[in-house]
Design a protein around this motif. Structure first.
Motif, PDB file in Angstrom:
ATOM      1  N   THR A 187       0.826  -1.210   0.000  1.00 42.15           N
ATOM      2  CA  THR A 187       0.000   0.000   0.000  1.00 42.15           C
ATOM      3  C   THR A 187       0.856   1.253   0.000  1.00 42.15           C
ATOM      4  O   THR A 187       0.551   2.228  -0.693  1.00 42.15           O
ATOM      5  CB  THR A 187      -0.933  -0.014   1.220  1.00 42.15           C
ATOM      6  OG1 THR A 187      -1.713  -1.209   1.201  1.00 42.15           O
ATOM      7  CG2 THR A 187      -1.851   1.193   1.217  1.00 42.15           C
ATOM      8  N   ASP A 188       1.943   1.246   0.767  1.00 51.65           N
ATOM      9  CA  ASP A 188       2.835   2.408   0.788  1.00 51.65           C
ATOM     10  C   ASP A 188       3.459   2.658  -0.572  1.00 51.65           C
ATOM     11  O   ASP A 188       3.559   3.803  -1.031  1.00 51.65           O
ATOM     12  CB  ASP A 188       3.933   2.204   1.835  1.00 51.65           C
ATOM     13  CG  ASP A 188       3.373   2.163   3.248  1.00 51.65           C
ATOM     14  OD1 ASP A 188       2.274   2.706   3.456  1.00 51.65           O
ATOM     15  OD2 ASP A 188       4.031   1.565   4.128  1.00 51.65           O
ATOM     16  N   ILE A 189       3.889   1.591  -1.245  1.00 50.43           N
ATOM     17  CA  ILE A 189       4.558   1.749  -2.541  1.00 50.43           C
ATOM     18  C   ILE A 189       3.575   2.226  -3.596  1.00 50.43           C
ATOM     19  O   ILE A 189       3.911   3.084  -4.428  1.00 50.43           O
ATOM     20  CB  ILE A 189       5.220   0.417  -2.943  1.00 50.43           C
ATOM     21  CG1 ILE A 189       6.303   0.047  -1.924  1.00 50.43           C
ATOM     22  CG2 ILE A 189       5.818   0.507  -4.334  1.00 50.43           C
ATOM     23  CD1 ILE A 189       6.943  -1.300  -2.179  1.00 50.43           C
ATOM     24  N   ARG A 190       2.362   1.699  -3.605  1.00 47.04           N
ATOM     25  CA  ARG A 190       1.399   2.072  -4.633  1.00 47.04           C
ATOM     26  C   ARG A 190       0.967   3.528  -4.512  1.00 47.04           C
ATOM     27  O   ARG A 190       0.628   4.158  -5.501  1.00 47.04           O
ATOM     28  CB  ARG A 190       0.161   1.167  -4.536  1.00 47.04           C
ATOM     29  CG  ARG A 190       0.445  -0.277  -4.884  1.00 47.04           C
ATOM     30  CD  ARG A 190      -0.687  -1.204  -4.519  1.00 47.04           C
ATOM     31  NE  ARG A 190      -1.861  -0.953  -5.324  1.00 47.04           N
ATOM     32  CZ  ARG A 190      -3.052  -0.670  -4.827  1.00 47.04           C
ATOM     33  NH1 ARG A 190      -3.215  -0.560  -3.521  1.00 47.04           N
ATOM     34  NH2 ARG A 190      -4.081  -0.474  -5.634  1.00 47.04           N
ATOM     35  N   ARG A 191       0.963   4.085  -3.297  1.00 49.10           N
ATOM     36  CA  ARG A 191       0.488   5.451  -3.080  1.00 49.10           C
ATOM     37  C   ARG A 191       1.589   6.498  -3.149  1.00 49.10           C
ATOM     38  O   ARG A 191       1.318   7.681  -2.929  1.00 49.10           O
ATOM     39  CB  ARG A 191      -0.198   5.540  -1.714  1.00 49.10           C
ATOM     40  CG  ARG A 191      -1.487   4.722  -1.634  1.00 49.10           C
ATOM     41  CD  ARG A 191      -2.095   4.817  -0.252  1.00 49.10           C
ATOM     42  NE  ARG A 191      -3.342   4.050  -0.165  1.00 49.10           N
ATOM     43  CZ  ARG A 191      -4.062   3.922   0.945  1.00 49.10           C
ATOM     44  NH1 ARG A 191      -3.647   4.511   2.075  1.00 49.10           N
ATOM     45  NH2 ARG A 191      -5.175   3.209   0.943  1.00 49.10           N
ATOM     46  N   LEU A 192       2.823   6.109  -3.425  1.00 48.04           N
ATOM     47  CA  LEU A 192       3.911   7.085  -3.522  1.00 48.04           C
ATOM     48  C   LEU A 192       3.671   8.026  -4.699  1.00 48.04           C
ATOM     49  O   LEU A 192       3.310   7.582  -5.808  1.00 48.04           O
ATOM     50  CB  LEU A 192       5.250   6.367  -3.693  1.00 48.04           C
ATOM     51  CG  LEU A 192       5.812   5.648  -2.460  1.00 48.04           C
ATOM     52  CD1 LEU A 192       7.082   4.886  -2.832  1.00 48.04           C
ATOM     53  CD2 LEU A 192       6.091   6.634  -1.341  1.00 48.04           C
ATOM     54  N   LEU A 193       3.868   9.316  -4.487  1.00 48.11           N
ATOM     55  CA  LEU A 193       3.716  10.314  -5.526  1.00 48.11           C
ATOM     56  C   LEU A 193       5.080  10.702  -6.088  1.00 48.11           C
ATOM     57  O   LEU A 193       6.124  10.516  -5.443  1.00 48.11           O
ATOM     58  CB  LEU A 193       3.006  11.559  -4.977  1.00 48.11           C
ATOM     59  CG  LEU A 193       1.599  11.335  -4.410  1.00 48.11           C
ATOM     60  CD1 LEU A 193       1.042  12.652  -3.877  1.00 48.11           C
ATOM     61  CD2 LEU A 193       0.675  10.733  -5.447  1.00 48.11           C
ATOM     62  N   LEU A 194       5.039  11.253  -7.278  1.00 48.31           N
ATOM     63  CA  LEU A 194       6.290  11.671  -7.909  1.00 48.31           C
ATOM     64  C   LEU A 194       6.941  12.803  -7.127  1.00 48.31           C
ATOM     65  O   LEU A 194       8.175  12.914  -7.087  1.00 48.31           O
ATOM     66  CB  LEU A 194       6.006  12.105  -9.353  1.00 48.31           C
ATOM     67  CG  LEU A 194       7.219  12.434 -10.228  1.00 48.31           C
ATOM     68  CD1 LEU A 194       8.118  11.219 -10.386  1.00 48.31           C
ATOM     69  CD2 LEU A 194       6.763  12.940 -11.596  1.00 48.31           C
ATOM     70  N   THR A 195       6.126  13.639  -6.500  1.00 47.84           N
ATOM     71  CA  THR A 195       6.677  14.752  -5.721  1.00 47.84           C
ATOM     72  C   THR A 195       7.244  14.299  -4.377  1.00 47.84           C
ATOM     73  O   THR A 195       7.926  15.087  -3.705  1.00 47.84           O
ATOM     74  CB  THR A 195       5.582  15.804  -5.482  1.00 47.84           C
ATOM     75  OG1 THR A 195       4.448  15.175  -4.853  1.00 47.84           O
ATOM     76  CG2 THR A 195       5.148  16.434  -6.800  1.00 47.84           C
ATOM     77  N   ASP A 196       6.944  13.058  -3.955  1.00 42.29           N
ATOM     78  CA  ASP A 196       7.492  12.559  -2.692  1.00 42.29           C
ATOM     79  C   ASP A 196       8.965  12.200  -2.800  1.00 42.29           C
ATOM     80  O   ASP A 196       9.646  12.094  -1.769  1.00 42.29           O
ATOM     81  CB  ASP A 196       6.701  11.335  -2.225  1.00 42.29           C
ATOM     82  CG  ASP A 196       5.261  11.671  -1.861  1.00 42.29           C
ATOM     83  OD1 ASP A 196       5.002  12.853  -1.551  1.00 42.29           O
ATOM     84  OD2 ASP A 196       4.404  10.773  -1.909  1.00 42.29           O
ATOM     85  N   LEU A 197       9.461  11.985  -3.996  1.00 44.21           N
ATOM     86  CA  LEU A 197      10.870  11.637  -4.205  1.00 44.21           C
ATOM     87  C   LEU A 197      11.668  12.906  -4.478  1.00 44.21           C
ATOM     88  O   LEU A 197      11.413  13.612  -5.450  1.00 44.21           O
ATOM     89  CB  LEU A 197      11.004  10.651  -5.367  1.00 44.21           C
ATOM     90  CG  LEU A 197      12.431  10.213  -5.718  1.00 44.21           C
ATOM     91  CD1 LEU A 197      13.070   9.478  -4.547  1.00 44.21           C
ATOM     92  CD2 LEU A 197      12.417   9.336  -6.972  1.00 44.21           C
TER      93      LEU A 197
END
Length: 697
Positions: free
Chosen positions: A560-570
């Protein structure tokens, strides 16, 4: 005043009228002229008179217009395109013919009528002139001078050698012309418009063709049992057309489809019947183009089975707007770099829709779904999103419902009615639609609960339970005892949720789960041998799989954490990744391996989908072009970790368990992995059981 027949009252006096005056030696009443003037006063632009026609709309039945001078006076101030040019040509026509000024004004009225009843284009149909009350020849001549008349096309003369005609008898006086009226064909029953025919033209051609080629005769049809019809292979033309259109399943039926006008082109046993056309005219523009603003006569779903087997060369020609729309699709495919298979399916689907319906009016979403269900190798989802982004789609609420909601309704429909109604009451409570206020869950979460509840309900139904009111504490304990560990815990949670909701809605009298306590689960997290962990990254096939493996095996992130990662989070400049969890954030500081895998995936993502608008960090070929911006599916992780022979949760738990062996501080686990306090203590106790051992007294 009352007047009785045969009696005249002596006291009756004439009504006094005020405002008398003498005009031309005659005394007239002023109020009479006032009433007549008020009645003759025209409405300068009445929208109810001669409303503008819809472009391309075909009349269902030809009906003559009842035009008059009074109608013209009610639209005197209506702006009509081309009226100024017609007035100039009228003046030139008056100079040549010598007509007077009053006559010109009368011609202006007739011309205004002709321009008002024309079609939505710039030309006046010559058939409209038959409805004008006066001066038809002069109006026709003026419209021809202005180039605004669409003349009636005469039938072409026959080519080849013309045979001399025999001597004709003396010419008879012409008969009065009969007006075409709607009627029903005596053979196939279709509705068509004609003046004197009793059968439609396809039926007449069928009778002559079958008599000469198949040696058919008049008789009783084997299917519809109607007599005195031309037959071919024992069936009339209406039955052959109906079976050819609806398939072999329609053969046992005794009725035929109601057709409006000549039936469509169908193939019967490999040969084209009814209205054969030459090869040069096989691909005209479709006559079923959707018209903007046109309303539907009947709410019916289109049947695409007739065109499901047609090739690209058999489709109707495209209009200019349809060709432009297909060009826009090609540009979007090239810009977003679609793969070959989805691009081919999407373009084929849009080509079929635009060939028959056109691009001038929005397309119904139900038509797209019907086409996808009928024909293979087509794509409805991407075409729907492409048309919706350009305002050319009419959404259908039936297809916009949640997929989990539709699956729930399907599952409940298979249960007994009483139990299904009780479960629907539970769903209303969980959805925050009941008597008491709740947080409200999604249909996806409710379906996960129902997935645990379904085998228990089926077992109760097999034991003869007809309502959930019959369930007691013993049944609940038996259902929980049928599983062990975590599955048993899930059953306890779901049953407690269901019966609490039913008790709140007063569907049941007593909650059988009240006071039932389930003991906590104390299991040791699994430990993976080091030899199986060695070289696990070598199973990754691309940068996507390598990045996912690093996030799970190094940083212990869940699916669930990986699927919800946004591009702006990196943030590669600060070397950190933000994980958002239910209102709180967990910051991961990237090590060298994670940094290289993340940067490689970012380059690959931009290379494959440079124009995607999906904000999520991890995307695939489906979610990259989806305008709804969904997350990747859970099956993606199964594909990534299947070659390793280990499950994704197992690798995540082993990473936390290994860190707990090195350190004995639960706060370190909480900061490093962002887990809760009780979870950290569970791993610490499993790694160091001596810390929880009781000292001997």
């Amino acid at each position: 005043m009352l007047l009785y027949y045969g009696l005249a009252p002596t006291y009756a006096q004439p009504l006094k009228k005020y405002g008398r005056r003498t005009v031309g030696g005659r005394e007239r009443l002023h109020w009479v002229e006032h009433i007549r003037a008020a009645a003759a006063a025209p409405t300068r632009d009445d929208p109810a008179v001669l409303p503008p026609a819809v472009r391309g709309q075909l009349p269902l039945f030809p009906v003559r217009r009842m035009l008059s001078v009074d109608i013209c006076r009610r639209i005197l101030q209506r702006p009509l395109a081309g009226y100024a040019d017609v007035v100039e040509h009228t003046a030139a026509f008056a100079t040549e013919t010598g007509i007077s000024k009053p006559m010109q004004r009368k011609l202006h009225e007739m011309l205004r009528l002709a321009l008002a009843v024309r079609d939505a284009d710039d030309l006046v149909d010559e058939l409209v002139l038959n409805d004008i009350p006066n001066y038809v020849r002069s109006v026709r001549a003026i419209l021809l001078r202005a180039g605004m008349l669409r003349t009636w096309e005469e039938p072409p003369e026959p080519q080849g050698r013309i045979q001399p005609l025999p001597a004709r008898p003396p010419r008879r006086p012409p008969r009065p012309r009969r007006r075409a009226t709607p009627r029903s064909c005596e053979h196939c029953g279709c509705w068509f418009s004609a003046a004197s025919l009793v059968v439609c033209m396809p039926c007449a051609a069928f009778a002559g063709l079958e008599r000469t080629r198949l040696e058919a005769s008049m008789g009783r049809c084997e299917r519809c049992r109607r007599a005195s019809l031309p037959l071919a292979d024992g069936r009339c033309r209406g039955c052959r057309t109906h079976v050819a259109t609806h398939g072999r399943a329609a053969e046992p039926q005794s009725w035929t489809q109601l057709w409006f006008g000549p039936p469509l082109h169908v193939r019967v046993h490999g040969r084209r019947r009814d209205n054969d056309r030459p090869a040069s005219a096989r691909n005209p523009v479709s006559e079923y183009l959707a018209v903007p603003g046109q309303q539907t006569l009947f709410e019916m779903r289109r049947d695409w089975r007739a065109v499901a087997k047609l090739g690209q060369q058999d489709l109707p020609a495209l209009t200019d707007s349809a060709e432009q729309l297909l060009a826009d699709l090609d540009s979007a495919i090239k810009e977003q770099r679609w793969t070959e298979v989805p691009a081919t399916k999407t373009r084929r689907t849009l080509r079929i829709l635009m060939s028959w319906l056109g691009a001038d009016a929005p397309v119904l979403e139900s038509d797209i779904q019907a086409l996808v269900e009928t024909r293979h190798k087509v794509s409805g989802r991407r075409v729907t999103q492409f048309l919706e982004a350009r305002g050319l789609l009419t959404p259908d609420p039936e297809f916009r419902r949640d997929t989990h909601q539709m699956r729930l309704e399907e599952e409940l429909g298979a249960l007994p009615q009483t139990i299904a109604q009780e479960l629907r009451a539970w769903i209303k409570v969980v959805r925050d639609e009941g008597t008491w206020e709740h947080a409200g869950r999604s249909y996806r979460s409710i379906f996960r609960y129902f997935h645990v509840l379904k085998p228990i309900i089926q077992g109760w139904i097999a034991d003869g339970v007809k309502s959930l009111r019959e369930i007691d504490r013993a049944d609940i304990e038996t259902a929980i005892a049928s599983r062990k560990g975590t599955p048993a815990r899930y059953i306890h949670i779901v049953l407690r949720n269901v019966f609490r909701a039913l008790r709140q809605e007063r569907v049941i009298f007593r909650d059988p789960t009240r006071g039932l306590v389930f003991a906590g689960i104390k299991t040791i997290p699994p430990s993976v041998p080091s030899d199986r962990l060695a070289g696990i990254l070598s199973h990754a096939k691309d940068d996507f799989q390598r990045f996912v493996m690093v996030l799970v095996c190094v940083h212990a992130l869940s699916g669930t954490d990986i699927r919800r990662l946004l591009l702006t989070d990196l943030d590669l400049s600060r070397e950190r990744l933000v994980v958002r969890r239910h209102g709180k954030r967990h910051i991961i500081y990237l090590d060298e391996l994670t940094y290289h895998c993340a940067s490689a995936w970012i380059r690959e993502r931009h290379r494959r989908w440079p124009a995607t608008t999906n904000p999520h960090l991890l995307i695939n070929r489906w979610t990259a072009v989806d305008t709804a911006h969904p997350v990747i599916g859970t099956n993606t992780f199964s594909t990534v970790f299947r070659p390793t022979g280990l499950a994704m949760p197992t690798l995540r738990q082993d990473r936390i368990f290994d860190e707990a062996f090195d350190v004995e501080d639960p706060l370190h686990l909480m900061r490093l992995f962002g887990i809760a306090a009780h979870t950290a203590m569970r791993y610490i106790n499993a790694a160091h059981p001596e810390r929880t051992a009781k000292l001997p007294r």
